[in-house]
Design a protein around this motif. Structure first.
Motif, PDB file in Angstrom:
ATOM      1  N   VAL A 188       0.851  -1.202   0.000  1.00 54.51           N
ATOM      2  CA  VAL A 188       0.000   0.000   0.000  1.00 54.51           C
ATOM      3  C   VAL A 188       0.884   1.249   0.000  1.00 54.51           C
ATOM      4  CG1 VAL A 188      -1.666   1.329   1.369  1.00 54.51           C
ATOM      5  CG2 VAL A 188      -2.000  -1.117   1.036  1.00 54.51           C
ATOM      6  N   LYS A 189       1.955   1.224   0.832  1.00 50.54           N
ATOM      7  CA  LYS A 189       2.856   2.390   0.890  1.00 50.54           C
ATOM      8  C   LYS A 189       3.501   2.656  -0.466  1.00 50.54           C
ATOM      9  CE  LYS A 189       4.400   1.647   5.497  1.00 50.54           C
ATOM     10  NZ  LYS A 189       5.463   0.823   6.044  1.00 50.54           N
ATOM     11  N   SER A 190       3.783   1.599  -1.221  1.00 48.51           N
ATOM     12  CA  SER A 190       4.528   1.760  -2.487  1.00 48.51           C
ATOM     13  C   SER A 190       3.674   2.392  -3.600  1.00 48.51           C
ATOM     14  CB  SER A 190       5.038   0.407  -2.968  1.00 48.51           C
ATOM     15  OG  SER A 190       3.936  -0.351  -3.452  1.00 48.51           O
ATOM     16  N   ASN A 191       2.367   2.500  -3.357  1.00 50.90           N
ATOM     17  CA  ASN A 191       1.478   3.140  -4.338  1.00 50.90           C
ATOM     18  C   ASN A 191       1.475   2.482  -5.718  1.00 50.90           C
ATOM     19  OD1 ASN A 191      -0.424   5.047  -4.075  1.00 50.90           O
ATOM     20  ND2 ASN A 191       1.045   6.730  -3.735  1.00 50.90           N
ATOM     21  N   LYS A 192       1.689   1.169  -5.751  1.00 57.78           N
ATOM     22  CA  LYS A 192       1.817   0.480  -7.044  1.00 57.78           C
ATOM     23  C   LYS A 192       0.477   0.270  -7.746  1.00 57.78           C
ATOM     24  CE  LYS A 192       5.800  -2.492  -6.246  1.00 57.78           C
ATOM     25  NZ  LYS A 192       6.120  -3.867  -5.870  1.00 57.78           N
ATOM     26  N   LEU A 193      -0.631   0.396  -6.982  1.00 60.64           N
ATOM     27  CA  LEU A 193      -1.926   0.045  -7.579  1.00 60.64           C
ATOM     28  C   LEU A 193      -2.232   0.876  -8.816  1.00 60.64           C
ATOM     29  CD1 LEU A 193      -4.131  -0.630  -4.427  1.00 60.64           C
ATOM     30  CD2 LEU A 193      -3.627  -2.239  -6.278  1.00 60.64           C
ATOM     31  N   GLN A 194      -1.899   2.163  -8.724  1.00 62.57           N
ATOM     32  CA  GLN A 194      -2.194   3.052  -9.852  1.00 62.57           C
ATOM     33  C   GLN A 194      -1.397   2.637 -11.092  1.00 62.57           C
ATOM     34  OE1 GLN A 194      -4.444   5.893  -8.819  1.00 62.57           O
ATOM     35  NE2 GLN A 194      -4.907   5.336 -10.925  1.00 62.57           N
ATOM     36  N   GLU A 195      -0.171   2.176 -10.843  1.00 59.21           N
ATOM     37  CA  GLU A 195       0.689   1.749 -11.952  1.00 59.21           C
ATOM     38  C   GLU A 195       0.179   0.434 -12.563  1.00 59.21           C
ATOM     39  OE1 GLU A 195       4.679   1.379 -10.452  1.00 59.21           O
ATOM     40  OE2 GLU A 195       5.210   0.137 -12.196  1.00 59.21           O
ATOM     41  N   ILE A 196      -0.287  -0.462 -11.691  1.00 64.52           N
ATOM     42  CA  ILE A 196      -0.753  -1.767 -12.186  1.00 64.52           C
ATOM     43  C   ILE A 196      -2.097  -1.628 -12.904  1.00 64.52           C
ATOM     44  CG2 ILE A 196      -1.480  -4.095 -11.460  1.00 64.52           C
ATOM     45  CD1 ILE A 196       0.505  -3.871  -9.144  1.00 64.52           C
ATOM     46  N   PHE A 197      -2.968  -0.760 -12.354  1.00 67.30           N
ATOM     47  CA  PHE A 197      -4.307  -0.588 -12.943  1.00 67.30           C
ATOM     48  C   PHE A 197      -4.501   0.862 -13.388  1.00 67.30           C
ATOM     49  CE2 PHE A 197      -4.667  -3.941  -9.689  1.00 67.30           C
ATOM     50  CZ  PHE A 197      -5.107  -4.988 -10.466  1.00 67.30           C
ATOM     51  N   PRO A 198      -3.800   1.294 -14.462  1.00 71.49           N
ATOM     52  CA  PRO A 198      -3.925   2.699 -14.855  1.00 71.49           C
ATOM     53  C   PRO A 198      -5.276   2.958 -15.517  1.00 71.49           C
ATOM     54  CG  PRO A 198      -2.506   1.520 -16.379  1.00 71.49           C
ATOM     55  CD  PRO A 198      -2.946   0.525 -15.359  1.00 71.49           C
TER      56      PRO A 198
END
Ligand SMILES: Nc1ncnc2c1ncn2[C@@H]1O[C@H](COP(=O)(O)OP(=O)(O)OP(=O)(O)O)[C@@H](O)[C@H]1O
Length: 253
Positions: free
Chosen positions: A226-236
């Motif tokens: 969650v801290k790494s903020n990867k969700l936006q990158e994975i699901f643009p």
């Protein structure tokens, strides 16, 4: 512990997803696998379950290569809940659960009192008592999904691998069931690894997450992820935003 060493999973010579080094999944963890459609979640689960689609690398269970286990030993370590309806539709719900005790029964397959107790408990806790005599082929998709999960629990393995176990469930059953599965892992020292598109529930309930993005597999604790903020990158998407793992939909009215 399940340990995947330098794995590449895919079809023929085509690698869908890979990880360099060791991916290790400890006991008593509730772990989700996320990624976009076609990223390789089901392929990874199948590679872990049976070595199917493992192009390179090795799968170790308790430090022993998965290939060196007998079928009966395997069935005591890993159970699998896949999306296919690959069972006899003429069996009743209770009979389906009885069959999954096969690794523990004697050579004529006779169930002991303990087996019946495990089955009755599962019927009760997965809210299936009223369906126990129904033929599996007559169940709704959501009812069947709960039966197949109960069947894996009855098999009583160290690890349970599930492919989108809640995709057919209504919102109440989804939340109840995932919470129940998480508690089951923590209370019984078992590990469940499941592929899902229910991102927010995964963020709220899981201990760890496996994400597959652009062919690379990553494995982190939920808080690091969650801290790494990867969700936006994975699901643009301009219509979806993520705030601390919470999904927000944005539509112009
Ligand atoms: N039998 C097959 N032969 C060749 N390629 C396949 C086969 N099954 C799946 N694939 C491909 O492998 C890739 C990964 O598929 P997989 O089903 O593992 O993705 P997934 O992440 O589970 O997707 P979804 O979220 O849509 O269920 C996809 O590009 C898919 O088209």
């Amino acid at each position: 512990m399940i340990r995947l060493e330098n794995i590449q999973v895919g079809y023929g010579h085509c690698v869908v997803a890979a990880f360099d080094g060791d991916l290790a999944f400890a006991k008593a963890k509730f772990i989700s696998i996320i990624g976009t459609n076609g990223s390789g979640k089901s392929t990874l689960l199948r590679a872990m379950a049976s070595g199917q689609h493992l192009i390179n690398g090795n799968v170790f269970i308790e430090n022993k290569n998965w290939n060196d286990y007998t079928a009966v030993e395997r069935s005591k370590f890993i159970s699998v809940v896949l999306t296919e309806r690959s069972f006899s539709h003429f069996l009743s719900v209770r009979e389906l659960l009885e069959l999954s005790r096969a690794p523990y029964t004697n050579y004529i397959g006779k169930l002991a009192a303990e087996d019946h107790e495990v089955i009755n408990e599962a019927l009760e806790s997965f809210d299936l008592k009223q369906l126990e005599n129904r033929k599996a082929g007559t169940l709704s998709d959501g009812q069947l999904q709960r039966v197949l999960i109960a069947r894996a629990i009855v098999q009583d393995t160290e690890y349970i691998l599930m492919d989108e176990p809640t995709s057919h469930l209504d919102i109440n059953h989804k939340a109840d069931l995932l919470l129940q599965l998480r508690d089951y892992c923590h209370e019984h020292g078992k590990t469940i690894i499941y592929a899902t598109h229910e991102i927010q529930l995964a963020m709220s309930l899981c201990d760890e997450i496996v994400s597959i993005h652009k062919g690379s597999i990553a494995h982190e604790t939920i808080s690091d992820f969650v801290k790494s903020n990867k969700l936006q990158e994975i699901f643009p998407s301009k219509h979806v935003a993520f705030e601390n793992g919470i999904v927000q939909f944005k539509f112009d009215s």
